[in-house]
Design a protein around this motif. Sequence first.
Motif, short mmCIF file in Angstrom:
data_model
loop_
_atom_site.label_atom_id
_atom_site.label_comp_id
_atom_site.label_asym_id
_atom_site.label_seq_id
_atom_site.Cartn_x
_atom_site.Cartn_y
_atom_site.Cartn_z
N SER A 1 25.41 -19.70 -85.85
CA SER A 1 25.09 -20.21 -84.72
C SER A 1 26.51 -20.69 -83.94
N LYS B 1 29.16 -12.82 -85.92
CA LYS B 1 27.96 -12.57 -86.75
C LYS B 1 27.72 -11.18 -86.87
N GLY C 1 24.07 -14.36 -90.39
CA GLY C 1 23.59 -15.27 -89.47
C GLY C 1 24.44 -16.31 -89.23
N LYS D 1 27.48 -23.51 -80.80
CA LYS D 1 27.26 -24.38 -79.78
C LYS D 1 28.44 -25.43 -80.03
N GLY E 1 30.65 -15.56 -80.64
CA GLY E 1 29.41 -16.02 -81.92
C GLY E 1 28.80 -14.83 -82.26
N LYS E 2 28.38 -14.02 -81.44
CA LYS E 2 27.56 -12.84 -81.70
C LYS E 2 28.44 -11.87 -82.27
N GLN F 1 28.88 -18.12 -77.10
CA GLN F 1 27.83 -17.36 -77.40
C GLN F 1 28.30 -15.93 -77.60
#
Length: 114
Positions: free
Chosen positions: A82, A74, A80, A84, A70-71, A67
Amino acid sequence: MKKDQPQRQGVVYSTNSDFSYQTNEPTEATTLPPQQQQLRVQLDKKQRGGKQVTLITGFVGREEDLQTLGKLLKTKCGVGGSAKDGEVVIQGDFRAKVLEILLKEGYKAKQIGG
């Protein structure tokens, strides 16, 4: 049985002083350091209604670390997405930019396909 005690599997009693019980609790996966990650960056359009996404696969580690990665991606790309199931999805075609960011962060990454 008390709720705070782990569920023991198979053995009720053992006289071996070195015996350790096996429990049902899942072991948490450790995250490999960035230098050992083998990430693959590709463009994907399948099952996305014709929209293009940049797909980063091959991450080995905890979901929290995925996560965080990914952040970071992004935020740097300004779009945007995701993160997972061991893969990060970034909306749009940002293969070159994502590859540059990953290499700058110390990850082993390569572009596959086209």
